[in-house]
Scaffold this motif. Structure first.
Motif, PDB file in Angstrom:
ATOM      1  N   ALA A   1      18.369  -3.306  -2.548  1.00  0.00           N
ATOM      2  CA  ALA A   1      18.266  -3.736  -3.906  1.00  0.00           C
ATOM      3  C   ALA A   1      16.869  -3.091  -4.483  1.00  0.00           C
ATOM      4  N   SER A   2      16.053  -2.425  -3.627  1.00  0.00           N
ATOM      5  CA  SER A   2      14.733  -1.795  -4.162  1.00  0.00           C
ATOM      6  C   SER A   2      14.619  -0.659  -3.589  1.00  0.00           C
ATOM      7  N   GLN A   3      13.997   0.181  -4.277  1.00  0.00           N
ATOM      8  CA  GLN A   3      13.692   1.686  -3.757  1.00  0.00           C
ATOM      9  C   GLN A   3      12.378   1.483  -2.832  1.00  0.00           C
ATOM     10  N   THR A   4      12.234   2.305  -1.817  1.00  0.00           N
ATOM     11  CA  THR A   4      11.197   2.425  -1.026  1.00  0.00           C
ATOM     12  C   THR A   4      10.248   3.112  -1.568  1.00  0.00           C
ATOM     13  N   MET A   5       8.825   2.729  -1.582  1.00  0.00           N
ATOM     14  CA  MET A   5       7.974   3.698  -2.321  1.00  0.00           C
ATOM     15  C   MET A   5       6.841   4.217  -1.107  1.00  0.00           C
ATOM     16  N   ARG A   6       6.428   5.486  -1.527  1.00  0.00           N
ATOM     17  CA  ARG A   6       5.230   5.747  -0.354  1.00  0.00           C
ATOM     18  C   ARG A   6       4.071   5.207  -0.563  1.00  0.00           C
ATOM     19  N   ALA A   7       3.313   4.861   0.477  1.00  0.00           N
ATOM     20  CA  ALA A   7       1.834   4.365   0.101  1.00  0.00           C
ATOM     21  C   ALA A   7       1.111   5.423  -0.289  1.00  0.00           C
ATOM     22  N   ALA A   8       0.000   5.163  -1.117  1.00  0.00           N
ATOM     23  CA  ALA A   8      -0.777   5.864  -1.604  1.00  0.00           C
ATOM     24  C   ALA A   8      -1.831   6.514  -0.282  1.00  0.00           C
ATOM     25  N   PRO A   9      -2.107   7.827  -0.333  1.00  0.00           N
ATOM     26  CA  PRO A   9      -2.906   8.275   0.581  1.00  0.00           C
ATOM     27  C   PRO A   9      -4.173   7.459   0.924  1.00  0.00           C
ATOM     28  N   ARG A  10      -4.661   7.442   2.112  1.00  0.00           N
ATOM     29  CA  ARG A  10      -5.750   6.870   2.524  1.00  0.00           C
ATOM     30  C   ARG A  10      -7.212   7.467   1.837  1.00  0.00           C
ATOM     31  N   LEU A  11      -8.119   6.595   1.802  1.00  0.00           N
ATOM     32  CA  LEU A  11      -9.171   7.106   1.296  1.00  0.00           C
ATOM     33  C   LEU A  11      -9.951   7.593   2.538  1.00  0.00           C
ATOM     34  N   ASP A  12     -10.839   8.708   2.282  1.00  0.00           N
ATOM     35  CA  ASP A  12     -11.605   9.066   3.270  1.00  0.00           C
ATOM     36  C   ASP A  12     -12.724   8.310   3.688  1.00  0.00           C
ATOM     37  N   THR A  13     -13.125   7.621   2.625  1.00  0.00           N
ATOM     38  CA  THR A  13     -14.409   6.594   2.829  1.00  0.00           C
ATOM     39  C   THR A  13     -14.238   5.626   1.783  1.00  0.00           C
ATOM     40  N   LEU A  14     -14.872   4.612   1.815  1.00  0.00           N
ATOM     41  CA  LEU A  14     -15.082   3.712   0.827  1.00  0.00           C
ATOM     42  C   LEU A  14     -16.407   3.845   0.082  1.00  0.00           C
ATOM     43  N   GLU A  15     -17.374   4.674   0.708  1.00  0.00           N
ATOM     44  CA  GLU A  15     -18.616   5.061   0.068  1.00  0.00           C
ATOM     45  C   GLU A  15     -18.369   5.311  -1.622  1.00  0.00           C
ATOM     46  N   GLY A  16     -19.070   4.583  -2.340  1.00  0.00           N
ATOM     47  CA  GLY A  16     -19.018   4.761  -3.526  1.00  0.00           C
ATOM     48  C   GLY A  16     -17.689   4.352  -4.382  1.00  0.00           C
ATOM     49  N   LYS A  17     -16.721   3.754  -3.803  1.00  0.00           N
ATOM     50  CA  LYS A  17     -15.546   3.283  -4.150  1.00  0.00           C
ATOM     51  C   LYS A  17     -15.589   1.915  -4.890  1.00  0.00           C
ATOM     52  N   THR A  18     -14.626   1.361  -5.518  1.00  0.00           N
ATOM     53  CA  THR A  18     -14.461   0.128  -6.101  1.00  0.00           C
ATOM     54  C   THR A  18     -13.432  -0.625  -5.151  1.00  0.00           C
ATOM     55  N   VAL A  19     -13.553  -1.694  -4.329  1.00  0.00           N
ATOM     56  CA  VAL A  19     -12.777  -2.423  -3.662  1.00  0.00           C
ATOM     57  C   VAL A  19     -12.342  -3.694  -4.528  1.00  0.00           C
ATOM     58  N   CYS A  20     -11.091  -3.986  -4.644  1.00  0.00           N
ATOM     59  CA  CYS A  20     -10.776  -5.267  -5.374  1.00  0.00           C
ATOM     60  C   CYS A  20     -10.295  -6.255  -4.443  1.00  0.00           C
ATOM     61  N   GLU A  21     -10.776  -7.597  -4.650  1.00  0.00           N
ATOM     62  CA  GLU A  21     -10.018  -8.475  -3.514  1.00  0.00           C
ATOM     63  C   GLU A  21      -8.792  -9.486  -4.542  1.00  0.00           C
ATOM     64  N   VAL A  22      -7.634  -9.624  -3.980  1.00  0.00           N
ATOM     65  CA  VAL A  22      -6.536 -10.424  -4.572  1.00  0.00           C
ATOM     66  C   VAL A  22      -6.093 -11.654  -3.489  1.00  0.00           C
ATOM     67  N   TRP A  23      -6.074 -12.596  -3.818  1.00  0.00           N
ATOM     68  CA  TRP A  23      -5.817 -13.921  -3.039  1.00  0.00           C
ATOM     69  C   TRP A  23      -5.038 -14.909  -3.583  1.00  0.00           C
ATOM     70  N   ASN A  24      -4.168 -15.509  -2.662  1.00  0.00           N
ATOM     71  CA  ASN A  24      -3.134 -16.475  -3.355  1.00  0.00           C
ATOM     72  C   ASN A  24      -3.621 -17.851  -3.276  1.00  0.00           C
ATOM     73  N   ALA A  25      -4.908 -17.959  -3.034  1.00  0.00           N
ATOM     74  CA  ALA A  25      -5.337 -19.301  -2.930  1.00  0.00           C
ATOM     75  C   ALA A  25      -4.929 -20.138  -1.480  1.00  0.00           C
ATOM     76  N   GLY A  26      -4.563 -19.472  -0.692  1.00  0.00           N
ATOM     77  CA  GLY A  26      -3.922 -19.962   0.638  1.00  0.00           C
ATOM     78  C   GLY A  26      -5.232 -20.317   1.464  1.00  0.00           C
ATOM     79  N   TYR A  27      -4.930 -20.517   2.756  1.00  0.00           N
ATOM     80  CA  TYR A  27      -6.044 -21.126   3.722  1.00  0.00           C
ATOM     81  C   TYR A  27      -7.446 -20.382   3.706  1.00  0.00           C
ATOM     82  N   ARG A  28      -8.504 -20.964   3.356  1.00  0.00           N
ATOM     83  CA  ARG A  28      -9.809 -20.563   3.431  1.00  0.00           C
ATOM     84  C   ARG A  28     -10.124 -19.268   3.090  1.00  0.00           C
TER      85      ARG A  28
END
Length: 106
Positions: free
Chosen positions: A19-46
């Motif tokens: 029912a949906s098309q498969t999408m390719r994942a974005a390429p991996r980042l070489d490093t997280l140095e200098g990058k912005t990482v966002c957190e998303v949570w569903n208010a689940g356990y702890r």
């Protein structure tokens, strides 16, 4: 069904077409140095305990990483998930998100 003395079986696959098309994942980042990482949570356990620990470990390993905590995003509870997911890509772009830590944490 018989055909020239051989039995032939007809098989119907009970699984429908995708029912949906498969999408390719974005390429991996070489490093997280200098990058912005966002957190998303569903208010689940702890998540209030685990996300700060993940944040601490990322900042220790990648001193230049910028973390946008889950508190700056709407929770993705089951009752409003379609609405949240509709707006989430734009919100992630606004926050400058290069990578995402997403979790149900439980």
């Amino acid at each position: 069904m018989l055909s020239a003395g051989k039995e032939i079986y007809e098989v119907v696959r009970p699984i429908g077409e995708a029912a949906s098309q498969t999408m390719r994942a974005a390429p991996r980042l070489d490093t997280l140095e200098g990058k912005t990482v966002c957190e998303v949570w569903n208010a689940g356990y702890r998540g209030e305990r685990t996300f700060p620990k993940i944040r601490e470990l990322l900042q220790k390993r990648y001193p230049g990483v910028r973390i946008v905590p889950y508190t700056e995003f709407p929770f993705t509870r089951h009752y409003d998930i379609d609405e949240v997911l509709k707006d989430l890509p734009q919100l992630l772009r606004q926050k400058g998100c290069d990578a995402l830590v997403s979790g149900t944490v439980g």
